[in-house]
Each structure stands twice: as C-alpha cells, then as structure tokens.
Motif scaffolding. Structure first.
Motif, mmCIF file in Angstrom:
data_model
loop_
_atom_site.group_PDB
_atom_site.id
_atom_site.type_symbol
_atom_site.label_atom_id
_atom_site.label_comp_id
_atom_site.label_asym_id
_atom_site.label_seq_id
_atom_site.Cartn_x
_atom_site.Cartn_y
_atom_site.Cartn_z
ATOM 1 N N ASN A 58 0.821 -1.211 0.000
ATOM 2 C CA ASN A 58 0.000 0.000 0.000
ATOM 3 C C ASN A 58 0.854 1.261 0.000
ATOM 4 O OD1 ASN A 58 -2.710 -0.816 -0.221
ATOM 5 N ND2 ASN A 58 -2.656 -1.578 1.895
ATOM 6 N N LEU A 59 1.963 1.223 0.736
ATOM 7 C CA LEU A 59 2.861 2.388 0.757
ATOM 8 C C LEU A 59 3.361 2.718 -0.644
ATOM 9 C CD1 LEU A 59 5.110 1.917 3.940
ATOM 10 C CD2 LEU A 59 3.442 3.734 3.486
ATOM 11 N N ILE A 60 3.731 1.679 -1.379
ATOM 12 C CA ILE A 60 4.238 1.888 -2.745
ATOM 13 C C ILE A 60 3.171 2.586 -3.586
ATOM 14 C CG2 ILE A 60 4.928 0.705 -4.875
ATOM 15 C CD1 ILE A 60 6.006 -1.551 -2.886
ATOM 16 N N LEU A 61 1.941 2.079 -3.479
ATOM 17 C CA LEU A 61 0.862 2.655 -4.292
ATOM 18 C C LEU A 61 0.565 4.093 -3.872
ATOM 19 C CD1 LEU A 61 -1.443 -0.482 -4.523
ATOM 20 C CD2 LEU A 61 -0.068 0.512 -6.351
ATOM 21 N N ILE A 62 0.547 4.338 -2.571
ATOM 22 C CA ILE A 62 0.283 5.702 -2.083
ATOM 23 C C ILE A 62 1.396 6.632 -2.575
ATOM 24 C CG2 ILE A 62 0.185 7.147 -0.001
ATOM 25 C CD1 ILE A 62 -1.122 4.654 1.383
ATOM 26 N N PHE A 63 2.639 6.177 -2.445
ATOM 27 C CA PHE A 63 3.798 6.922 -2.928
ATOM 28 C C PHE A 63 3.574 7.367 -4.375
ATOM 29 C CE2 PHE A 63 7.695 6.216 -0.211
ATOM 30 C CZ PHE A 63 8.289 7.437 -0.503
ATOM 31 N N GLU A 64 3.179 6.411 -5.203
ATOM 32 C CA GLU A 64 3.054 6.711 -6.630
ATOM 33 C C GLU A 64 1.898 7.674 -6.890
ATOM 34 O OE1 GLU A 64 3.367 3.245 -9.114
ATOM 35 O OE2 GLU A 64 5.162 2.569 -8.062
ATOM 36 N N VAL A 65 0.801 7.467 -6.184
ATOM 37 C CA VAL A 65 -0.341 8.378 -6.357
ATOM 38 C C VAL A 65 0.063 9.795 -5.963
ATOM 39 C CG1 VAL A 65 -2.602 8.984 -5.415
ATOM 40 C CG2 VAL A 65 -2.140 6.627 -6.109
ATOM 41 N N VAL A 66 0.754 9.923 -4.835
ATOM 42 C CA VAL A 66 1.159 11.246 -4.347
ATOM 43 C C VAL A 66 2.152 11.894 -5.316
ATOM 44 C CG1 VAL A 66 2.397 12.432 -2.504
ATOM 45 C CG2 VAL A 66 0.681 10.719 -1.931
ATOM 46 N N LEU A 67 3.113 11.095 -5.790
ATOM 47 C CA LEU A 67 4.111 11.647 -6.724
ATOM 48 C C LEU A 67 3.449 12.152 -8.007
ATOM 49 C CD1 LEU A 67 7.144 9.180 -6.488
ATOM 50 C CD2 LEU A 67 7.024 11.545 -5.696
ATOM 51 N N MET A 68 2.547 11.338 -8.540
ATOM 52 C CA MET A 68 1.891 11.734 -9.791
ATOM 53 C C MET A 68 1.001 12.957 -9.572
ATOM 54 S SD MET A 68 3.071 9.859 -12.102
ATOM 55 C CE MET A 68 4.589 9.377 -11.319
ATOM 56 N N SER A 69 0.326 13.025 -8.405
ATOM 57 C CA SER A 69 -0.518 14.179 -8.116
ATOM 58 C C SER A 69 0.342 15.434 -8.019
ATOM 59 C CB SER A 69 -1.266 13.993 -6.795
ATOM 60 O OG SER A 69 -1.929 12.762 -6.807
ATOM 61 N N ALA A 70 1.486 15.322 -7.354
ATOM 62 C CA ALA A 70 2.377 16.481 -7.223
ATOM 63 C C ALA A 70 2.833 16.949 -8.598
ATOM 64 C CB ALA A 70 3.583 16.124 -6.354
ATOM 65 N N PHE A 71 3.149 16.011 -9.462
ATOM 66 C CA PHE A 71 3.593 16.349 -10.813
ATOM 67 C C PHE A 71 2.493 17.101 -11.571
ATOM 68 C CE2 PHE A 71 3.706 15.036 -15.364
ATOM 69 C CZ PHE A 71 4.855 15.711 -15.735
ATOM 70 N N LEU A 72 1.267 16.584 -11.483
ATOM 71 C CA LEU A 72 0.173 17.221 -12.228
ATOM 72 C C LEU A 72 -0.166 18.600 -11.647
ATOM 73 C CD1 LEU A 72 -2.134 14.149 -12.928
ATOM 74 C CD2 LEU A 72 -0.769 15.427 -14.586
ATOM 75 N N LEU A 73 -0.119 18.724 -10.326
ATOM 76 C CA LEU A 73 -0.403 20.012 -9.692
ATOM 77 C C LEU A 73 0.677 21.031 -10.058
ATOM 78 C CD1 LEU A 73 -2.539 21.212 -7.824
ATOM 79 C CD2 LEU A 73 -1.072 20.677 -5.873
ATOM 80 N N MET A 74 1.919 20.567 -10.086
ATOM 81 C CA MET A 74 3.032 21.422 -10.494
ATOM 82 C C MET A 74 2.814 21.929 -11.920
ATOM 83 S SD MET A 74 6.990 20.247 -10.979
ATOM 84 C CE MET A 74 6.854 19.558 -12.624
ATOM 85 N N GLN A 75 2.410 21.025 -12.771
ATOM 86 C CA GLN A 75 2.149 21.390 -14.170
ATOM 87 C C GLN A 75 1.030 22.441 -14.255
ATOM 88 O OE1 GLN A 75 4.876 20.106 -16.156
ATOM 89 N NE2 GLN A 75 3.200 19.750 -17.607
ATOM 90 N N GLY A 76 -0.030 22.213 -13.473
ATOM 91 C CA GLY A 76 -1.165 23.142 -13.485
ATOM 92 C C GLY A 76 -0.749 24.526 -13.026
ATOM 93 N N ALA A 77 0.024 24.562 -11.947
ATOM 94 C CA ALA A 77 0.485 25.843 -11.417
ATOM 95 C C ALA A 77 1.373 26.553 -12.441
ATOM 96 C CB ALA A 77 1.232 25.621 -10.108
ATOM 97 N N ASP A 78 2.221 25.758 -13.076
ATOM 98 C CA ASP A 78 3.116 26.304 -14.107
ATOM 99 C C ASP A 78 2.308 26.924 -15.236
ATOM 100 O OD1 ASP A 78 5.127 26.400 -16.337
ATOM 101 O OD2 ASP A 78 6.383 25.440 -14.814
ATOM 102 N N LEU A 79 1.276 26.235 -15.669
ATOM 103 C CA LEU A 79 0.423 26.751 -16.751
ATOM 104 C C LEU A 79 -0.247 28.050 -16.322
ATOM 105 C CD1 LEU A 79 -0.929 26.467 -19.529
ATOM 106 C CD2 LEU A 79 -2.677 25.043 -18.444
ATOM 107 N N ALA A 80 -0.744 28.066 -15.087
ATOM 108 C CA ALA A 80 -1.391 29.278 -14.581
ATOM 109 C C ALA A 80 -0.411 30.448 -14.611
ATOM 110 C CB ALA A 80 -1.897 29.032 -13.155
ATOM 111 N N LEU A 81 0.822 30.149 -14.201
ATOM 112 C CA LEU A 81 1.848 31.207 -14.188
ATOM 113 C C LEU A 81 2.202 31.660 -15.605
ATOM 114 C CD1 LEU A 81 4.036 29.719 -11.333
ATOM 115 C CD2 LEU A 81 2.808 31.900 -11.245
ATOM 116 N N GLN A 82 2.287 30.693 -16.496
ATOM 117 C CA GLN A 82 2.558 31.047 -17.901
ATOM 118 C C GLN A 82 1.466 31.960 -18.431
ATOM 119 O OE1 GLN A 82 3.368 27.763 -20.539
ATOM 120 N NE2 GLN A 82 4.730 26.758 -19.071
#
Lengths: 441, 254
Positions: free
Chosen positions: A152-176
C-alpha cells in the motif's frame, strides 16, 4: 549559484550515497550464496530479458492486472525522462531547460501528463483490488503485516508523486498564462489544464509557492522512493532485469545433476577405483559444503537474487496445486522467507564475519518440512512468475538436504527409496517380473 | 534387446517401458496398447526387459540425488552397451529424466514421448487412425506436467485426439497453465499433506465440469490419479479415463 541549488545538490548527493550503500549491501548478501555458472548463452539471455522484463510478456497472461501493470511500467520509465530535466534545472537553476525543443517538447510534456494520469488511475485501481475487492492472493496469511503495508505504501507513494507532478504542471500553466517572470511559455497541458480553476484569484506569489512546493515535493519524493526500494518488494523494478537475464534457460523439467554427487557415484561404480586411496589433495582443499540447502548460504546466488527480486504478486501461489487444495505450501512464501532470512543472516555476517553461526536457519525457523514435502514439482510456479523466479529449485535443494544430510524423508518415501535401490522400481516388485506383461493377455 | 543383439540386429527404437508400465496393472494396459500399435505397423522396436531399471525420477524429485545418479548411470551403462540411439516411452517422467538429465551423465539419446512417435508415424503416412468408438465423442486432455510445462509438448497429444474425429474440449486450466494431477515430485508414493482437498479431486472436478465422455491422459501416474478421482465422484460409468495410445489401439480394433 543560489541557495536552492546548493540544497538540491546536497539532497541528490545524500540520496545517491545511501542508495549506493544499500545496493552494495544487497549485492554482498546475494554473493553469500554458492556459485553457479550462468555466463553461457549470452544472446539467449539478452533475448529473455528483452522479452520477459522489458517486454512484460508474462504479465499479460492475466489481462487486467497485466494491462494496468504495463501502464504503470511504461509511465514510470517515460516520466523518468522528465526527472532528467528536473535534475538539470535543480542543479543549474534553469526552468524547463529542454523548452528549446519547441513542438517536440510540448509533445513530450503532454504525453507525460497523460501517462501520469493513467499511472495514477492504475494505482488507484490496484489499491481497490488489494483493499476493497480483497483478491485472494493479496490477502493470504503471509501478506499480513509488513508485506501488506509495503504494497500500500508503494501505491500511495506513486499516487502522491503523480498528483504532485500534475499540480506542479497546473500551477506552471497558470503562471505562464499570467505572464509571470521566469515561467517560459512551453509545454502542453492536456490534464493539468483541468486544474486551472484551482488557481483562480490567487496571487502570482501564491501560485509560485505552490509550483515550487510541488516541484520540490516531486523530486524529493522520487529520491526518497529510490531509497525505499532496497527495503521493499518494489526493488523488483531494478532486479527484474538481471533476474531474467540470469534465469534458467534449460527445459523446466531438467533438474540439475549435483556435481559433488556425480564424482562420488562415478568412483563407486568404477571397478578400478581404489577404495583405500587418499582423497586427491590439491583441488579438494576447500570444504565441499553440505548436500542440499539448510540455510540461505547453501543456496546459489541466483536463488538469492530471486528472493530480492520477488514483488510478492502471488501468481505462483495462486497456480500452485498444493496451495490451491489447502496445503501449507506457498511458493511466494518460500521466496519471502528466503529474503527475510537472508536479511537476518546478512546482518549477522556484517557483525560477526562470514562464518558466524546465529543458531537459526532457513529450514525450520522459516520454512517448515511440511511445506517442502507438499510440492508436486509441477512447475506451475515457475511458469506463472512474471520475472522467471524459481521457487521450485529452492524446494528441491532443501529436500536434498533433508534426505542426504538428515535422512529425514517421510517414511513412505524412504520405503520408495529402498524399493528403487533393491528392486529397481519404486514398488516392491521383483525385477525379474518386469517383462511379465509381454505374456499376459 | 538382448535377443536382437544376439541376432546382430539393431531396433529402430528402444521402447522404455518404465516401472508403472511394467508392474502397475492399469499402466500395463497402456504398455500393451502401445505395443499392439507398433506390432501392427511392423515397427522394429526392442525393450530392455529385466535389464531396465527405474529411471531415478522419483528419487531425484524427492531429494535423493545419490540414488538418482546411481540409477541413471547404471541405466546409461546398459543402454550405451547396446548402442541405443533412439528411445520412446509412455511415461513423461522417464521421458523428461532420460531426455534432460541423462546427457550430462553420459547418456545421449534421441528421446520421444509415445504421442510424439505416433504423431510422426501419422505424418509419414505409416499409421492411419479412424474415429471408431470415439467419433464425435467429447474428449478432454489432461496435460502431464512433465510433458507439458516441463518440455513444452502440448500439440502432439491434441493432434492425435483430433485424428480420432473426436471433439477436443479444453479444461479451463490447460497447456502451460495445466493443473497437476497431484502425483509428481514423488507424491505418488506418499500420502498428501494436510489440506482441504486432494489435488486429483480438484482436477477431476474441473474435468467433470465440462462433461466429457473421455478424459485422455499421456502419463501412467496422471491416469491413476484421474481414474481414482472419477471413482471418488462415482462417475466411472459415464466418464472413462484412457491413455491416448489405448484410444488409438481400440479405435483400430487392435
């Protein structure tokens, strides 16, 4: 160079150092095993690795899990190209250093987003399979405690990492879109553009905070995950490759002929052998070791690498005829026990040197005799394993120890041995009757 | 074999009968059926007779490597003395052991399972098979582990069944995912460990689910296990367990 670059270099250095140290430790443990020559047929070995590990050919035998796994696997490998950019940006303080590639860059970033979303989705489905659907192979007794938490830790890790990546992308787009300094117009955002409403009405500073936080969280998370691997079943993402390369290429039915036994039997059957001859000194100087395996250091290094490569998916166990009819044997548990014992034995060796005995062994303290004798040697487990792990060879080596060192076979098998020895057949029929069928109607 | 040697003849193939085929009453029927087919074709074969000894398979799988190698080397000595080149056997365990484990000990032979030999005889046009009693009947094939997964022979037995003009129906777990009968790894010679069910019962239930007229086997041990399973389910009147060699022999009225 700014402070943030320095911190980044430091994090990268520390993460690499500890990961390297753990890899060396695992390698040392694997090398505690006996030698086995797998240096032959390198072409076939590369092909096997390409087909089974890289090509995931055995995963798709089970279409649902296989498909989801391929999503995560492909996503993981390709999204790691993005990590390269993150590392360079982190080291030299640029932002989106690969942006000069233009349309191709947009294509890459766009596909990373789609893959990240698919990985996220697959991981959520995996969690549902484990925790809600309670698929049998994920909830068996040997999975209680750490193995279940690990998964479960592995899966949570991956979900959190991917969410952080997508949120980062969204914020970047907003800034652009807001034309913020430093945020070049680059990339495409098929998924994260859906997150834009989140940033409505926020100040540029706040969005930069979110973007930076996600950026740091994403990369530090990856480094932490890397260091988690050697402690986890998830180490398979690396070891699957050498594990398939060094896997057995002979037909599954071919069991090894023990070389130590061969020389003795040959001598026994040689009418010219001198029974009183002193053993040849030179080459026999080394301790021949015991017959078969009682503990992990009686196994060979491929078997020990198998144990570190196992990701506890349980396909072996769910195909095992003994397990499916309620016997104690579970091939997955054989591999988990081997790894647990090897970790324990390795720690002991580190503290007390190579010959240190800690009074425990793989046999009896981890794997019981009842498990070993329940195996039908049908090879369903080796066939099912998506990365060619061979639990059967460990079972056989432990049976060899029981029979040849302890004479501890079940009574009926001892009777069978006696019959083979005396009558040349496993049953008590006289050898002279062997051709009787010829004259029967 | 000794008789042929005395006459200065060499057989085309050595038929390795195996212990089950020599001593077990049920398995002897498979031996006789296969021999009938070979005789019918005037195929020149020999058996070792009393000079044959256990291949060593059960000893090896049970962990007694000493006993296995002693058996293997004694058998190799006999066969090499007769200059044996080609071997056929009705037992997948002997087949696997002689084919895969004897070479390293000095025994290099071209080894075939009887279904492979029969298949090649059909391909050559020497053997013709009619449906007989099996025409249109529902037959399922139980893959022996040591023929299937162990040596990846899946098609020869199936082609033979198709040659009988029968309807071949597969169980859910077949070919590389075939489910063991429960006899391998020397289990044949001991009581099973504690559990909810015996392996052969589980397999028999799976076979009966598809309501076949016949369960075809290619291994004397599978045959015993499946026969016992069918008896346990009191279905021996409706479902017969037969080796493919027996089916071909009876279809040809041999």
């Amino acid at each position: 160079m700014e402070v943030s670059n320095l911190i980044f270099v430091l994090c990268l250095g520390i993460a690499s150092f500890f990961f390297g140290r753990n890899v060396i430790k695992v390698r040392r443990n694997i090398m505690l095993g006996r030698d086995i020559d797998r240096s032959d047929r390198s072409r076939d070995r590369w092909m096997t690795m390409a087909r089974v590990a890289l090509g995931q050919s055995k995963m798709v035998v089970r279409p649902v899990a296989g498909f989801l796994h391929i999503l995560v696997y492909v996503g993981f490998v390709i999204i790691n190209i993005e990590v390269l950019e993150i590392v360079i940006d982190g080291l030299i303080g640029t932002h989106r250093v690969f942006a000069f590639m233009g349309a191709f860059y947009s294509f890459l970033i766009g596909s990373f987003e789609i893959l990240a979303f698919l990985v996220l989705l697959a991981c959520v489905l995996f969690m549902i399979r484990r925790n809600v659907l309670q698929i049998k192979r994920f909830v068996m007794q040997e999975m209680d405690g750490w193995p279940k938490l690990d998964a479960n830790l592995i899966l949570i890790f991956e979900v959190v990492l991917m969410s952080a990546f997508l949120l980062m992308q969204g914020a970047d787009l907003a800034l652009q879109n807001l034309g913020a300094d430093h945020y070049v117009k680059a990339g495409s955002f098929p998924i994260s553009s859906l997150l834009l409403p989140l940033f409505d009405g926020m100040s540029i500073e706040a969005i930069v905070m979110i973007e930076r936080a996600c950026w740091w969280f994403h990369i530090l998370g990856i480094l932490a995950f890397l260091n988690y691997l050697p402690y986890s079943k998830h180490f398979h993402i690396i070891l699957a490759f050498p594990n398939t390369y060094y896997s057995n290429l002979e037909p599954k039915g071919a069991f090894t002929n023990m070389a130590s036994v061969k020389s003795e039997v040959q001598m026994m059957m040689d009418p010219n052998a001198d029974p009183y001859a002193a053993p040849a000194e030179a080459e026999d100087a080394e301790d021949p070791g015991r017959f078969g395996a009682k503990d992990v250091n009686d196994l060979n290094w491929v078997q020990l690498m198998n144990a570190y490569s196992c990701t506890e998916c349980g396909r072996c166990t769910s195909e095992c005829p003994a397990n499916q009819t309620g016997k104690l044997l579970s091939p997955r548990k054989i591999m988990m026990d081997t790894r647990d014992r090897l970790e324990e034995f390795g720690t002991h060796v580190s503290a007390n040197g190579k010959d240190g005995e800690d009074g425990k062994s793989l046999l009896d303290d981890y794997i019981t005799r009842e498990e070993l004798w329940a195996c039908t040697s049908c090879n369903a487990c080796t066939q099912a394993c998506p990365i060619n792990i061979d639990p059967l060879s460990i079972i056989l080596d432990m049976r060899r120890y029981l029979v040849m060192e302890e004479s501890a076979a079940p009574t009926e098998l001892n009777m069978m041995f006696t019959n083979v020895e005396n009558n040349g057949a496993p049953w008590q029929f006289p050898a002279v009757d062997r051709l009787n069928w010829k004259d029967e109607a | 074999m000794a008789e042929m040697m005395a006459k200065g003849e060499q057989p085309d193939v050595l038929f390795w009968v195996g212990c089950a085929g020599s001593f077990d009453d049920r398995a002897k029927k498979i031996t006789k059926a296969f021999v009938k087919i070979l005789n019918h074709l005037d195929y020149k074969f020999a058996v070792l007779g009393t000079e044959e000894s256990c291949s060593g398979d059960p000893a090896k799988r049970a962990g007694n490597e000493f006993l296995f190698q002693m058996q293997a080397m004694a058998n190799i000595e006999v066969m090499n003395a007769y200059e044996v080149k080609k071997i056929v056997t009705t037992c997948p365990h002997c087949f696997n052991t002689i084919k895969n484990e004897y070479p390293e000990l000095g025994g290099l032979y071209d080894v075939m399972h009887h279904t492979q030999l029969l298949q090649s005889l059909i391909d050559e046009g020497r053997l013709t098979v009619e449906g007989g009693d099996y025409k249109g009947k529902k037959i399922t094939f139980h893959d022996p582990c040591y023929l299937g997964r162990a040596n990846e022979v899946y098609e020869a037995p199936r082609t033979l069944i198709n040659n009988l003009d029968a309807e071949l129906v597969e169980m859910k777990r077949c070919k590389s995912r075939g489910f063991c009968c429960g006899a391998g790894g020397a289990q044949m010679f001991k009581e099973p460990e504690k559990g909810q069910k015996d392996v052969n019962i589980e397999r028999t239930e799976e076979a009966l689910k598809i309501q076949p007229d016949f369960i075809a086997t290619g291994c004397p041990f599978c045959n015993t296990m499946m026969t016992d399973g069918v008896k346990n389910k009191e279905k021996e009147e409706e479902v017969k367990v037969l080796d493919i060699a027996e089916m071909i022999a009876t279809a040809k009225d041999l």
